[in-house]
Design a protein around this motif. Structure first.
Motif, short mmCIF file in Angstrom:
data_model
loop_
_atom_site.label_atom_id
_atom_site.label_comp_id
_atom_site.label_asym_id
_atom_site.label_seq_id
_atom_site.Cartn_x
_atom_site.Cartn_y
_atom_site.Cartn_z
N LEU A 1 0.84 -1.21 0.00
CA LEU A 1 0.00 0.00 0.00
C LEU A 1 0.87 1.25 0.00
CD1 LEU A 1 -2.77 -1.13 2.54
CD2 LEU A 1 -2.98 -0.97 0.04
N SER A 2 2.01 1.20 0.70
CA SER A 2 2.94 2.33 0.71
C SER A 2 3.48 2.56 -0.70
CB SER A 2 4.07 2.04 1.71
OG SER A 2 5.07 3.00 1.61
N LYS A 3 3.85 1.47 -1.37
CA LYS A 3 4.37 1.61 -2.73
C LYS A 3 3.33 2.22 -3.68
CE LYS A 3 4.71 -1.30 -6.18
NZ LYS A 3 4.78 -2.63 -6.72
N GLN A 4 2.07 1.90 -3.46
CA GLN A 4 1.01 2.45 -4.32
C GLN A 4 0.77 3.93 -4.05
OE1 GLN A 4 1.36 -0.61 -5.82
NE2 GLN A 4 -0.67 -0.19 -6.60
N GLY A 5 1.47 4.48 -3.05
CA GLY A 5 1.36 5.92 -2.80
C GLY A 5 0.46 6.29 -1.64
N HIS A 6 -0.05 5.28 -0.93
CA HIS A 6 -0.90 5.59 0.23
C HIS A 6 -0.02 6.01 1.41
CE1 HIS A 6 -4.39 4.17 -1.90
NE2 HIS A 6 -3.80 3.02 -2.16
N GLU A 7 -0.65 6.77 2.32
CA GLU A 7 0.04 7.20 3.53
C GLU A 7 -0.22 6.11 4.58
OE1 GLU A 7 -0.74 10.94 6.15
OE2 GLU A 7 -0.81 11.52 4.03
N VAL A 8 0.78 5.27 4.83
CA VAL A 8 0.54 4.06 5.64
C VAL A 8 1.09 4.21 7.06
CG1 VAL A 8 1.09 1.59 5.84
CG2 VAL A 8 0.53 2.56 3.61
#
Ligand code: NAD
Ligand code: USQ
Length: 382
Positions: free
Chosen positions: A20-27
């Motif tokens: 999810l971090s790689k997809q650009g979300h703020e995790v």
């Protein structure tokens, strides 16, 4: 999106947080590190050597430039959880943070009570926190296919239309879980459904099958990012456990006749399913249930498949049927529906010999870490 991944230090949570971090979300990862403490309690370990959570996220930042925030604490501590919600204002809360081993929950009264209080109260706190601090937040909760048990009819996705004495209704699918752990998931589902009804919480219950594999693209970026792999009688699950047994020349342990049939999926599909759920949130007040698996196998067929791949790798592992430590149906009908995630874009990765070989090779690489005394079952359901 601002996404909290609770249980983000665990087997499913860690690769999901990275993806999810790689997809650009703020995790943000929330974890009380209890799984690492249980390793100490059981004198067991992950086959792969796993770095501390601190080192894992530091390495992720070094490799990708992306920051993952961490909060070390317990969902059962409401003050802590409130602070997480205040500081992160999540739009989605992915909830992996539970005690997930059926044998652990069946060890004795203490472990059954721990499992149910940890899981049920933690989840109830999450529901209250969403109501109090983030009413629009989408709860993505990990349930299990084991909530349904093995009924002699097809398993639907959460609900079944029933006609009774001339009247019809769409009702929650009957649950026949097989351990105090699996029961905790049923209790969670009921609490979530009720919170959706009374407070308008939006929730997706992902009834996940048994997860196999270990690597995702992200966990392979650096050895420090590697995922954990369980093999022992308590946390090791069918397929990963079988591959680890074959790697050290141990018999592949089929419990009873091996006709037990279960739903499975690759860890790479787990992370994708969570993304699909996050990108397509439930409506306010909606309690949505997705069956999260890609195919099913009997335990015996799976054991034989692992044996065959192991043989090609020069390993002479035998499939051995041993007395079943659990109380469960060994020969039963199994047919479950799993269309909702596929309708939203999941492209299932079916089990290949390549994936089995990959687990085998990792186990061979770290075989000296495997504690042989931890392999055979000693915990029984009786
Ligand atoms: P895991 O034990 O590897 O990870 C769970 C994580 O949650 C651990 O890091 C643990 O420290 C943390 N945790 C537990 N209780 C907590 C609490 N009260 N507060 C904060 N953190 C807490 O388990 P997993 O295999 O990654 O499973 C994750 C979720 O997916 C579980 O809910 C499990 O029931 C579900 N699930 C797993 C599988 C599977 O095959 N692994 C299959 C179906 C469903
Ligand atoms: N089994 C064997 N030999 C073994 C280990 C297991 O035959 O060495 C059999 C068990 O008797 C059972 C089946 O394989 O019939 C599955 O057991 P498991 O330990 O692989 O999985 P289970 O206890 O069901 O739990 C795991 C996860 C749990 C998750 C569940 C999904 O630990 O968190 O909820 O899989 S499901 O099975 O769909 O309920």
């Amino acid at each position: 999106m601002r996404i909290v991944v609770a249980g983000g230090d665990g087997f499913c949570g860690w690769p999901t947080a990275l993806y999810l971090s790689k997809q650009g979300h703020e995790v943000t990862i929330v974890d009380n590190l209890s799984r690492r403490k249980i390793d100490d309690e059981l004198r067991s370990n992950s086959v792969t050597p796993i770095a501390s959570l601190e080192d894992r996220v530091a390495k992720w930042k070094e490799v990708t430039g992306k920051e993952i925030r961490t909060f070390i604490g317990d969902l059962n501590h409401y003050d802590f959880l409130s602070e997480v919600f205040r500081q992160t204002e999540p739009e989605a809360f992915v909830h992996f943070a539970e005690q997930r081993s059926a044998p652990y929950s069946m060890m004795d009264r203490e472990h059954a009570v721990y499992t149910q209080s940890n899981n049920v109260i933690g989840n109830l706190n999450v529901l209250y926190a969403i109501k109090e601090f983030a009413p629009e937040c989408h709860l993505i909760k990990l349930g299990t296919m084991g909530e349904y048990g093995t009924p002699n009819i097809d398993i639907e996705e959460g609900y079944i239309e029933i006609e009774h004495k001339g009247r019809k209704d769409l009702l929650p699918y009957p649950k026949q879980p097989g351990s105090f752990y699996h029961l905790s998931k049923v209790h969670d589902s009921h609490n979530i459904m009720f919170a959706c009804k009374i407070w308008g919480v939006r929730a997706t219950d992902l009834n996940q099958g048994i997860v196999y594999g270990l690597h995702t693209e992200e966990t392979q970026l650096d050895p420090l990012l590697v995922n954990r792999v369980d093999y022992d009688e308590v946390y090791g699950t069918a397929l990963n456990r079988f591959a680890n047994q074959a790697a050290i020349g141990h018999d592949i342990t089929v419990y009873g006749s091996g006709g037990q049939t279960r739903a499975f999926l690759n860890i790479e599909d787990t992370v994708r399913c969570v993304e699909i759920a996050a990108e397509n949130p439930a409506d306010r007040g909606e309690f949505r249930v997705f069956n999260q698996f890609t195919e099913w196998f009997s335990v015996k067929d799976l054991a034989e498949r692992v044996q065959q791949v192991a043989k090609e790798e020069g390993l002479d592992a035998q499939v051995k049927q041993i007395e079943n430590p659990r109380i469960e149906n060994e020969d039963h009908y199994y047919h479950a529906v799993n269309t909702k995630l596929k309708d939203l874009g999941l492209e299932p990765r079916l089990l290949t010999d390549e994936v089995i070989r990959d687990i085998l090779k990792t186990s061979i690489q770290y075989q000296d870490r495997i504690i042989k005394e931890n392999v055979l079952p000693s915990i029984t359901w009786k």
